[in-house]
Design an enzyme around this catalytic site. Structure first.
Site, PDB file in Angstrom:
ATOM      1  CE  LYS A  26      -1.659   1.573   4.095  1.00  0.00           C
ATOM      2  NZ  LYS A  26      -1.282   2.962   4.358  1.00  0.00           N
ATOM      3  NE  ARG A  49      -0.595  11.895   7.171  1.00  0.00           N
ATOM      4  CZ  ARG A  49      -0.427  13.128   7.637  1.00  0.00           C
ATOM      5  NH1 ARG A  49      -1.286  13.663   8.427  1.00  0.00           N
ATOM      6  NH2 ARG A  49       0.636  13.828   7.323  1.00  0.00           N
ATOM      7  CG  ASP A  84      -3.576   9.772  11.452  1.00  0.00           C
ATOM      8  OD1 ASP A  84      -2.819   9.727  12.444  1.00  0.00           O
ATOM      9  OD2 ASP A  84      -3.227   9.410  10.327  1.00  0.00           O
ATOM     10  CG  ASP A 112       3.157   1.250   9.468  1.00  0.00           C
ATOM     11  OD1 ASP A 112       2.757   2.157  10.215  1.00  0.00           O
ATOM     12  OD2 ASP A 112       3.387   1.420   8.252  1.00  0.00           O
TER      13      ASP A 112
HETATM   14  N1  EPU Z   1       6.829  14.325  10.626  1.00  0.00           N
HETATM   15  C1  EPU Z   1       6.906  15.650  10.970  1.00  0.00           C
HETATM   16  N2  EPU Z   1       6.977  16.570   9.968  1.00  0.00           N
HETATM   17  C2  EPU Z   1       6.971  16.218   8.654  1.00  0.00           C
HETATM   18  C3  EPU Z   1       6.895  14.853   8.317  1.00  0.00           C
HETATM   19  C4  EPU Z   1       6.818  13.922   9.328  1.00  0.00           C
HETATM   20  O1  EPU Z   1       6.906  15.995  12.139  1.00  0.00           O
HETATM   21  O2  EPU Z   1       7.058  17.107   7.794  1.00  0.00           O
HETATM   22  C5  EPU Z   1       6.770  13.323  11.702  1.00  0.00           C
HETATM   23  C6  EPU Z   1       5.443  12.594  11.745  1.00  0.00           C
HETATM   24  O3  EPU Z   1       4.490  13.339  12.474  1.00  0.00           O
HETATM   25  C7  EPU Z   1       5.812  11.289  12.409  1.00  0.00           C
HETATM   26  C8  EPU Z   1       7.238  11.051  11.907  1.00  0.00           C
HETATM   27  O4  EPU Z   1       7.716  12.314  11.440  1.00  0.00           O
HETATM   28  O5  EPU Z   1       5.829  11.448  13.787  1.00  0.00           O
HETATM   29  C9  EPU Z   1       7.354  10.041  10.792  1.00  0.00           C
HETATM   30  O6  EPU Z   1       6.537  10.381   9.706  1.00  0.00           O
HETATM   31  P1  EPU Z   1       6.838   9.936   8.221  1.00  0.00           P
HETATM   32  O7  EPU Z   1       6.789  11.144   7.365  1.00  0.00           O
HETATM   33  O8  EPU Z   1       8.049   9.072   8.154  1.00  0.00           O
HETATM   34  O9  EPU Z   1       5.574   9.015   7.922  1.00  0.00           O
HETATM   35  P2  EPU Z   1       4.491   9.192   6.771  1.00  0.00           P
HETATM   36  O10 EPU Z   1       5.140   9.393   5.467  1.00  0.00           O
HETATM   37  O11 EPU Z   1       3.445  10.142   7.202  1.00  0.00           O
HETATM   38  C10 EPU Z   1       4.488   6.655   6.160  1.00  0.00           C
HETATM   39  C11 EPU Z   1       3.468   5.571   6.069  1.00  0.00           C
HETATM   40  C12 EPU Z   1       3.022   5.175   7.473  1.00  0.00           C
HETATM   41  C13 EPU Z   1       4.238   4.707   8.252  1.00  0.00           C
HETATM   42  C14 EPU Z   1       5.302   5.810   8.259  1.00  0.00           C
HETATM   43  C15 EPU Z   1       6.581   5.401   8.944  1.00  0.00           C
HETATM   44  C16 EPU Z   1       2.347   5.998   3.995  1.00  0.00           C
HETATM   45  C17 EPU Z   1       1.101   6.376   3.292  1.00  0.00           C
HETATM   46  N3  EPU Z   1       2.314   6.018   5.310  1.00  0.00           N
HETATM   47  O12 EPU Z   1       3.835   7.749   6.796  1.00  0.00           O
HETATM   48  O13 EPU Z   1       2.132   4.087   7.308  1.00  0.00           O
HETATM   49  O14 EPU Z   1       3.857   4.403   9.565  1.00  0.00           O
HETATM   50  O15 EPU Z   1       5.617   6.188   6.899  1.00  0.00           O
HETATM   51  O16 EPU Z   1       7.095   4.259   8.369  1.00  0.00           O
HETATM   52  O17 EPU Z   1       3.340   5.678   3.365  1.00  0.00           O
HETATM   53  C18 EPU Z   1       0.215   2.777   7.707  1.00  0.00           C
HETATM   54  O18 EPU Z   1       0.427   2.213   6.638  1.00  0.00           O
HETATM   55  O19 EPU Z   1      -0.645   2.341   8.523  1.00  0.00           O
HETATM   56  C19 EPU Z   1       0.982   3.967   8.057  1.00  0.00           C
HETATM   57  C20 EPU Z   1       0.623   4.797   9.019  1.00  0.00           C
END
Ligand code: EPU
Length: 428
Positions: free
Chosen positions: A22, A92, A116, A306
């Site tokens: 996904k 998101r 979320d 995750d």
């Molecule tokens: N963060 C910030 N500022 C930013 C970006 C991120 O503070 O500009 C923080 C977030 O709030 C979080 C941390 O950094 O605390 C990590 O966030 P990251 O950007 O790495 O995660 P994401 O891209 O939002 C993706 C996956 C998540 C998975 C995370 C970590 C997708 C759609 N989502 O999220 O997947 O947990 O990477 O591996 O790719 C899921 O599939 O259930 C899911 C939540």
């Protein structure tokens, strides 16, 4: 209202297939915006989030068809630039169209997704990165609005190896003029998958899968056909389910090398893990009650955040106490209240949880609060005495294609039931 009704106590055994990830395919679909013409993605999981991303792309002017695991995206020469709140609030990950739209059209207006059930989830690093490439980014009326002329390559240092920010910057930098270097970049396999697709499309990228990614901007990209990498989180969920149910499960199509720490923890818990010969996949078998193992989540190659709910569910039925530490999201322990309804003994303090294992859990009605929490509750329910009803299963459907059918194929007693919403007189 749909529920999962589970009767616990079955040992899971047999083969289960894993399809595309996904968290890769959604970004691969956004990447298609970077090239006019037909991009085809294969091995896509058939889940709601893929349908939502297809709708995001359609509203931007693309024609998108989905046929089994094949997603075909026809991207026009001239694209729209807006992704509305009605779609972004459902998923998101829609925010990832910001970078490619900006690179292709010079402007993008995407609804802010908000937080979320797993945490606050900022966008500051996405915005700082695009700003470094020369975009002007503002936030108005619940939208993030980015505008730029020709983007220009630059050095970008991330405070944290954010998956989303790394992807956003990558997708903008491939069409920027000059060289971009992303330092402290995320190293997840899904990042490597996007870089592979971008390279096949004509981008020049080195260092994918390391903390420093260098991108030399090119004038244009061309569409290609690409196979989505297998879902390591779904594969890890099956592996933990096998151990918790003292079962014997062969996970077909998975890449064990993307789950090294997770599988090593399961071996420490007492499981046998073997790669398959001549085909991707692995077998996980467990004869006894698992021993408690400590888990610390970290960005890849650390233990995946995750899989944290599944690690807590595992601790809840293991012998001994486990310390589980979450380092990625600030509210991932929210679901613990649901798990304690099944009799789990879990205490949280800040980003630590102490889980004291119990011989058996006991079935009860619980609610899935997000995709992974929902899957963790299903695993716990499978080990519980008696029946469990899990509500809000639409969360689980977002991440686990054919979950009920796959579980039934492994011998689980689980059914999806449609029940009417309770009808109380709630008027004043
Ligand atoms: N963060 C910030 N500022 C930013 C970006 C991120 O503070 O500009 C923080 C977030 O709030 C979080 C941390 O950094 O605390 C990590 O966030 P990251 O950007 O790495 O995660 P994401 O891209 O939002 C993706 C996956 C998540 C998975 C995370 C970590 C997708 C759609 N989502 O999220 O997947 O947990 O990477 O591996 O790719 C899921 O599939 O259930 C899911 C939540």
């Amino acid at each position: 209202m749909e529920l999962f009704r589970i009767a616990g106590g079955t040992r899971l055994a047999g083969d289960v297939p894993v399809t595309g990830a996904k968290n890769s395919v959604l970004k691969l679909m956004a990447t298609a915006l970077l090239a006019e013409g037909r991009t085809v993605l294969t091995s896509a999981p058939q889940i709601l989030d893929v349908a939502i991303m297809a709708e995001v792309l359609r509203r931007l002017g693309c024609t998108v068809t989905m046929d089994g695991g094949r997603v075909t995206i026809d991207c026009p020469e001239s694209l729209g630039s807006e992704a509305d709140y009605d779609l972004v609030r459902r998923m998101r990950a829609s925010i990832c169209v910001l970078g490619p739209l900006l690179a292709r059209t010079g402007e993008a207006k995407v609804a802010l997704p908000g937080g979320d059930n797993i945490g606050s989830r900022g966008l500051d690093m996405h915005i700082a990165g695009l700003t470094r490439l020369g975009a002007e980014v503002t936030s108005e009326h619940g939208y993030v609005i980015a505008r730029s002329g020709q983007l220009a390559g630059a050095g970008v240092w991330l405070d944290f190896p954010s998956v989303g920010a790394t992807e956003q910057i990558l997708m903008a930098a491939v069409l920027a003029k000059g060289t971009t270097v992303i330092d402290n970049a995320a190293r997840e396999p899904e990042i490597v998958d996007i870089c592979t697709l971008l390279t096949e499309m004509g981008a020049q990228i080195s260092g994918a899968g390391t903390s420093t990614i260098e991108i030399e901007g090119v004038e244009g990209l061309h569409p290609v056909t690409h196979e989505t990498l297998p879902d390591r989180i779904v594969a890890g969920t099956w592996a933990i389910a096998a151990v918790m149910s003292r079962g014997d499960v062969t996970v077909l199509g998975a890449q064990a090398r993307h789950l090294e720490i997770t599988l090593d923890k399961l071996v420490t818990a007492g499981a046998t893990v073997e790669p398959l010969l001549g085909a991707p996949g692995f077998r996980v078998a467990m004869e006894t009650r698992p021993r408690a193992v400590d888990v610390v989540t970290l960005p890849y190659p650390g233990f995946p955040s995750d899989l944290l709910p599944m690690a807590i569910a595992l601790g809840a039925v293991s012998e001994g106490a486990s310390m589980v530490t979450e380092n990625v999201f600030d509210s991932r322990f929210m679901f613990v209240n649901e798990l304690t309804r099944l009799g789990a003994d879990v205490r949280t303090d800040g980003h630590h949880a102490v889980v004291r294992g119990r011989e058996r859990l006991s079935g009860a009605p619980v609610r899935a609060t997000d995709i992974r929490a929902g899957a963790g509750l299903v695993l716990a329910a499978l080990c519980a005495d008696g029946g469990t009803e899990i509500s809000d299963v639409s969360h689980i459907d977002r991440g686990y294609p054919d979950f009920v059918a796959n579980l039934r194929g492994l011998g689980a007693d689980i059914t999806r039931v449609d029940v009417p919403e309770p009808d109380f007189p709630l008027t004043f």
